[in-house]
Design a protein around this motif. Structure first.
Motif, PDB file in Angstrom:
ATOM      1  N   SER A 140       0.842  -1.210   0.000  1.00  0.00           N
ATOM      2  CA  SER A 140       0.000   0.000   0.000  1.00  0.00           C
ATOM      3  C   SER A 140       0.874   1.256   0.000  1.00  0.00           C
ATOM      4  O   SER A 140       0.509   2.282  -0.565  1.00  0.00           O
ATOM      5  CB  SER A 140      -0.907   0.008   1.222  1.00  0.00           C
ATOM      6  N   SER A 141       2.045   1.169   0.640  1.00  0.00           N
ATOM      7  CA  SER A 141       2.941   2.336   0.694  1.00  0.00           C
ATOM      8  C   SER A 141       3.450   2.681  -0.700  1.00  0.00           C
ATOM      9  O   SER A 141       3.654   3.845  -1.020  1.00  0.00           O
ATOM     10  CB  SER A 141       4.126   2.057   1.625  1.00  0.00           C
ATOM     11  N   ARG A 144       0.791   4.594  -2.379  1.00  0.00           N
ATOM     12  CA  ARG A 144       0.680   5.918  -1.753  1.00  0.00           C
ATOM     13  C   ARG A 144       1.783   6.859  -2.253  1.00  0.00           C
ATOM     14  O   ARG A 144       1.510   7.998  -2.630  1.00  0.00           O
ATOM     15  CB  ARG A 144       0.775   5.759  -0.231  1.00  0.00           C
ATOM     16  N   TYR A 145       3.023   6.386  -2.257  1.00  0.00           N
ATOM     17  CA  TYR A 145       4.124   7.267  -2.675  1.00  0.00           C
ATOM     18  C   TYR A 145       4.038   7.588  -4.169  1.00  0.00           C
ATOM     19  O   TYR A 145       4.297   8.719  -4.563  1.00  0.00           O
ATOM     20  CB  TYR A 145       5.478   6.633  -2.332  1.00  0.00           C
ATOM     21  N   LEU A 248      10.981   0.380  -2.216  1.00  0.00           N
ATOM     22  CA  LEU A 248      10.649   0.146  -0.807  1.00  0.00           C
ATOM     23  C   LEU A 248      10.961  -1.330  -0.607  1.00  0.00           C
ATOM     24  O   LEU A 248      10.268  -2.198  -1.129  1.00  0.00           O
ATOM     25  CB  LEU A 248       9.175   0.433  -0.527  1.00  0.00           C
ATOM     26  N   LEU A 285      13.257   2.948   2.326  1.00  0.00           N
ATOM     27  CA  LEU A 285      12.600   3.691   1.249  1.00  0.00           C
ATOM     28  C   LEU A 285      13.669   4.528   0.549  1.00  0.00           C
ATOM     29  O   LEU A 285      14.316   5.366   1.182  1.00  0.00           O
ATOM     30  CB  LEU A 285      11.512   4.589   1.846  1.00  0.00           C
ATOM     31  N   HIS A 302       8.219  17.214   1.441  1.00  0.00           N
ATOM     32  CA  HIS A 302       7.630  16.395   2.510  1.00  0.00           C
ATOM     33  C   HIS A 302       7.730  14.901   2.194  1.00  0.00           C
ATOM     34  O   HIS A 302       7.593  14.069   3.088  1.00  0.00           O
ATOM     35  CB  HIS A 302       6.187  16.812   2.805  1.00  0.00           C
ATOM     36  N   GLU A 306      10.810  11.593   4.052  1.00  0.00           N
ATOM     37  CA  GLU A 306      10.418  10.243   4.468  1.00  0.00           C
ATOM     38  C   GLU A 306      11.484   9.205   4.093  1.00  0.00           C
ATOM     39  O   GLU A 306      11.513   8.109   4.653  1.00  0.00           O
ATOM     40  CB  GLU A 306       9.105   9.824   3.793  1.00  0.00           C
TER      41      GLU A 306
END
Lengths: 312, 304
Positions: A140-141, A144-145, A248, A285, A302, A306
């Motif tokens: 899911s990440s 999202r990214y 990731l 990441l 932002h 991360e």
């Protein structure tokens, strides 16, 4: 005669015992290794495995490691497993789910340690002779990214239908993308000829599963994607010179080291079934600014903060 | 002072009186000059550019309404406002619960107003969360794992989790976790746990809810283990020495801004419905949490 016999008997016994002990000190074991594919991820994992095992065993035990790097397909994985069984190895180590599945299919009594298996909890590999470690990357990440980097409607998924774990990753990402209203497009890589699909399809972004076949031709794939300015995200790590926009992933080294620790225990007589399997959940990441520049993408500040690492 | 004044009058008569009046007028003028600008600090959020944009409309409204320039400055990190409140010559700051509480206690700051969020929420809670598939459900399961906090000066992102851990037998974050670190923002702490870059995270409920409303996978994948009592999320605190008249005008301007169109527009940009009056007593819960967490804070040592 009687005197000589009484004198020789203890000497003979002592010599026999010393020889037995010496043999034990340098007992040779054979470890058979199967890589699902000859890709950098499993190579790095194996390097860590060998280093850690050498350190653990020192000069106590001679170890012969037979490495099988078959071309990724079910027959080759199966043949590799059968060869190692024929070699009568003391222990088998497999990297990646397809090689592990092939070894399990042979139902041998040889202890088996797996590593580099994505979401091992989802793979059926229970057994008293089996233990190992795998990793989990939250898919899911990735969605999202990618969404934060580029507005996209279609997500191409590079996978291989002959690699079960890669199929599971495709299914998972399809569900996650669907929740966000993103259409997924399967790009099944079974042979080099299948790369031609990348010339025909132009999804807005591409997710690369952990498929070995896909990673055998990763540089060609990235070149094709680069020509079409399609951003890519991968769940396996890449070297800095490889321009993947985002990865990731879980690093291979801890899995190699843990597999070696497990091997050390098994060689010392511990039953594999009594060694707890482990799933690594820590991820790294990595954003590639060079790839972003080529694609005309600016990493928002932002997002950059991360990252575990930013390749500049 | 009064005696001195009379003596001067006796000795120098009218000249002295005129001089005194002149000086007095100049003094008033100097005081007015000092109040021509208000410098307000803001604690940084995940995206400081968006944050600056939100606050800019509020500052413009106040500048026009009060007839003085209201300037904003983003503090480099949480808690900096308290450490450098005086050095940076701040007149006030929008502070999060822990820093507001510290400011009230240590600098005698005066809490003025709180914004009420678009969901009619005034308060926030601290959440401690893990990935659902992590197998972590209790504090005992947390030993040996990695944990991400937000900043040592946040209630939701540090004080509350320390207090929770302390109550549950985990007293030393340096040794009881494989790794601990500060993400710098609430959103980053949430993303770190989602991505698997940390096993356990702490962040504030309002950010958690906002992100989860944007992305449904967040609620599906994260499990909240514990939540703190609710406390006011943001409080505008001003220095105690601020001209009381200006302080009251500022408070009134904020409390009444939802009653005029220009104010409503500024509030919409600020993502708030209105402002409500703040009181120092609202921070008692934060002080109680601080007491509970104190042994762990002392143990953490260098992280404070």
């Amino acid at each position: 005669m009687h005197f000589f016999a009484r004198l020789l008997l203890p000497i003979l016994l002592a010599v026999c015992m010393a020889l037995t002990a010496a043999a034990d000190l340098c007992a040779e074991v054979r470890i058979g290794v199967i890589m699902t594919g000859d890709i950098p991820y499993y190579q790095a994992m194996h390097k860590s495995f060998v280093e850690e095992l050498t350190q653990q065993l020192g000069s106590r035990q001679k170890v012969e490691i037979i490495v099988q790097k078959p071309f990724p397909n079910p027959i080759s994985w199966s043949n590799a497993a059968r060869k190692l069984i024929a070699f009568d190895v003391n222990l088998m180590v497999t990297y990646g789910w397809p090689a592990t599945a092939a070894a399990l299919h042979e139902k041998s009594t040889i202890p088996l340690i797996y590593a580099g298996v994505h979401e091992p909890d989802h793979a059926a590999m229970a057994g008293k002779n089996v233990t190992g470690c795998g990793y989990k990357v939250p898919l899911s990440s990735i969605v999202r990214y990618l969404k934060n980097l580029k507005s996209f409607q279609t997500l191409g998924v590079l996978y291989s239908s002959i690699e079960e774990d890669s199929v599971r990753q495709y299914e998972a990402i399809r569900g996650l993308a669907g929740q966000q209203g993103i259409l997924t497009r399967k790009i099944d890589i079974r042979s080099r000829n299948d790369l031609a699909q990348l010339k025909e399809h132009s999804p807005d972004a591409v997710f690369i599963t952990g498929s070995s076949l896909t990673h055998l031709w990763i540089e060609e794939i990235l070149a094709l994607l680069g020509q079409k300015k399609i951003p890519a995200a991968d769940i396996l790590p890449h070297p800095p010179e490889s321009e993947v926009l985002m990865t990731l992933s879980h690093p291979p080294q801890p899995q190699g080291r843990m597999a070696a620790e497990m091997a050390g225990q098994i060689l010392a007589g511990v039953s594999p079934g009594s060694i707890a399997a482990h799933t690594f959940r820590e991820t790294e990441l990595v954003f590639h600014q060079g790839a972003a520049r080529s694609l005309g993408i600016n990493f928002p500040i932002h997002l950059l903060i991360e990252a575990t690492r930013v390749v500049r | 002072m009064r005696q001195g004044f009379l003596e001067i009058c006796r000795r120098h008569g009218l000249v002295a009186l005129l001089l005194f009046l002149l000086l007095g007028t100049t003094g008033v003028s100097l005081a007015a000059e000092q109040a021509e600008e208000l410098l307000i600090g803001i604690e940084p959020e995940h995206n400081i550019f968006d944050q600056m944009e939100r606050y800019r409309h509020l500052a413009d409204y106040l500048s026009d309404h009060l007839g003085i320039t209201v300037r904003l400055t983003i503090m480099s990190r949480y808690g900096e406002g308290i450490m450098r409140f005086k050095a940076r010559k701040l007149d006030g700051a929008f502070l999060t619960p822990y820093t507001a509480s510290m400011g009230i206690r240590e600098l005698n700051l005066d809490p003025v107003v709180h914004p009420v969020g678009l969901n009619n929420d005034l308060t926030s809670k601290g959440y401690i969360f893990v990935r659902r598939d992590s197998g972590i459900r209790t504090a005992a399961d947390m030993r040996g794992k990695s944990i991400v906090f937000v900043d040592p000066a946040t209630m939701e992102g540090y004080l509350f989790p320390l207090s929770y851990l302390q109550q549950n037998g985990i007293h030393d974050i340096n040794n009881d976790f494989s790794r601990h670190y500060f993400s710098g923002s609430h959103a980053s702490a949430i993303f770190a746990v989602l991505d698997g870059r940390a096993d356990i995270g702490a962040a504030k409920s309002t950010v958690f809810k906002r992100l989860a409303d944007q992305d449904s996978s967040i609620r599906q994948e994260l499990h909240i283990i514990s939540s703190s009592p609710a406390v006011p999320e943001i409080t505008l605190c001003v220095r105690n020495e601020l001209d009381p008249q200006l302080r009251n005008r500022l408070a009134r301007a904020l409390l009444e801004m939802d009653k005029n169109l220009r104010g409503q527009e500024a509030l919409a940009h600020f993502m708030a419905l209105r402002f409500v009056k703040a009181m120092a007593s609202e921070f008692v819960k934060v002080e109680a949490m601080l007491e509970e967490a104190r042994p762990a804070l002392l143990e953490a040592g260098g992280q404070e």
